[in-house]
Motif scaffolding. Sequence first.
Motif, PDB file in Angstrom:
ATOM      1  N   ARG A 155     -23.922  46.444  42.038  1.00 61.45           N
ATOM      2  CA  ARG A 155     -23.864  47.840  41.555  1.00 61.45           C
ATOM      3  C   ARG A 155     -22.512  48.124  40.886  1.00 61.45           C
ATOM      4  O   ARG A 155     -22.464  48.755  39.824  1.00 61.45           O
ATOM      5  N   LEU A 195     -25.523  43.369  47.084  1.00 64.42           N
ATOM      6  CA  LEU A 195     -26.013  44.521  46.304  1.00 64.42           C
ATOM      7  C   LEU A 195     -24.886  45.480  45.953  1.00 64.42           C
ATOM      8  O   LEU A 195     -24.866  46.076  44.870  1.00 64.42           O
ATOM      9  N   CYS A 248     -33.085  45.988  48.535  1.00 63.48           N
ATOM     10  CA  CYS A 248     -33.175  46.085  47.072  1.00 63.48           C
ATOM     11  C   CYS A 248     -32.410  47.319  46.593  1.00 63.48           C
ATOM     12  O   CYS A 248     -32.185  48.264  47.352  1.00 63.48           O
ATOM     13  N   ASP A 249     -32.040  47.280  45.320  1.00 61.06           N
ATOM     14  CA  ASP A 249     -31.319  48.390  44.699  1.00 61.06           C
ATOM     15  C   ASP A 249     -31.760  48.486  43.246  1.00 61.06           C
ATOM     16  O   ASP A 249     -31.696  47.478  42.512  1.00 61.06           O
ATOM     17  N   CYS A 282     -27.903  37.305  45.029  1.00 57.12           N
ATOM     18  CA  CYS A 282     -28.929  38.313  44.737  1.00 57.12           C
ATOM     19  C   CYS A 282     -29.738  37.880  43.523  1.00 57.12           C
ATOM     20  O   CYS A 282     -29.233  37.170  42.649  1.00 57.12           O
ATOM     21  N   ALA A 289     -32.070  44.797  41.587  1.00 54.17           N
ATOM     22  CA  ALA A 289     -31.362  43.749  42.337  1.00 54.17           C
ATOM     23  C   ALA A 289     -32.000  43.583  43.705  1.00 54.17           C
ATOM     24  O   ALA A 289     -32.424  44.563  44.328  1.00 54.17           O
ATOM     25  N   ILE A 308     -31.304  39.318  40.173  1.00 50.21           N
ATOM     26  CA  ILE A 308     -31.060  40.486  39.308  1.00 50.21           C
ATOM     27  C   ILE A 308     -32.022  40.433  38.135  1.00 50.21           C
ATOM     28  O   ILE A 308     -32.171  39.391  37.486  1.00 50.21           O
ATOM     29  N   THR A 330     -23.191  36.573  44.194  1.00 56.75           N
ATOM     30  CA  THR A 330     -23.640  37.656  45.094  1.00 56.75           C
ATOM     31  C   THR A 330     -24.852  37.275  45.934  1.00 56.75           C
ATOM     32  O   THR A 330     -25.257  38.057  46.804  1.00 56.75           O
TER      33      THR A 330
END
Length: 353
Positions: free
Chosen positions: A176, A172, A115-116, A154, A165, A156, A152
């Motif tokens: 970003r 990730l 995760c980010d 992912c 994310a 979000i 991606t």
Amino acid sequence: VDESELLTVPDGWKEPAFTREDNPKGLLEESSFATLFPKYREAYLKECWPLVQKALSEHFVNATLDLIEGSMTVTTTKKTFDPYAIIRARDLIKLLARSVPFEQVFRILQDDVACDIIKIGSLVRKRDTFIKRRGRLLGPKGSTLKALELLTNCYIMVQGNTVSALGPFSGLKEVRKVVLDTMKNIHPIYNIKTLMIKRELSKDPELRSQSWERFLPKFKRKNLKKRKEPKKKNTKKEYTPFPPPQPESQIDKELASGEYFLKERQKKRKQVEEIKAKQADAIKKRQEERNKAFIPPKEKPVVKTKKASAEKKIDIEAIKEKVKNAKKKKLGALPVEEVKLKMAADEKKKKKK
């Protein structure tokens, strides 16, 4: 064997899972993490907390929910053998506090998912521009965000001053970059186009070891508004090491003109003559302005009327016919003959009576 084959990871390869056999004695000390959550998340966390405890218990991590303080804590136990499990549990409670649903959050416990949390609140000064640029990430009816998620792989979540994310590490990194570029006033559609091209290129095994710069689009910035040129342009003078020449004094001017050698009487007489000349010029100008009122304006030239040509003669017979026709028509008053006949008939009637 070629070096390129040794460097590339084969398709479908996965790192083996971390088991108890890798760490049979467990951890030496207990470690814990805590995070606060907002008031509006309390009802949701109450519902999904049993599921959170069940998911973390598989990795031998305890989770407690404190509704009085508004915090969530995760701690390791004596049975915990994976040292990285507590870091995943910390990320799990962080994402839950940031309005990410549990259906997506529990994926963080997998090995290939990370995760980010990107902070975007301090990247733009004005609040209005921040809201506009954050809206670009979502797009019309969330279409831009959906396209970014598909490219991606992912999940979000854009909320408040952060973007959360969740997905693979490579995805990730791209998320970003797109988010930071959007807050720097670069539209996300440009990055989405490059991601689509990269996705197609990655399918070709021959192009994996080559540079993709020739295929990727290069977008140039266009400043539509031209800079307004100032009315007064300050031009810099050429630099000279010598100082400017000294201005002439009053004595120097008198010496050049020859006044310096005149006597006082002659100087006074010259001054009086100059004053009289100025007065005469002023009187002359004043007199010309007064005389302007007495100057008559220029009259327009008289245009002579052209005499009727002798060729056009009046047709008398045609006029007589028009008069006769007009008399025949009974419009308004009766003709003279009819009036006389009526008067005669009225007199006869009176005599009979």
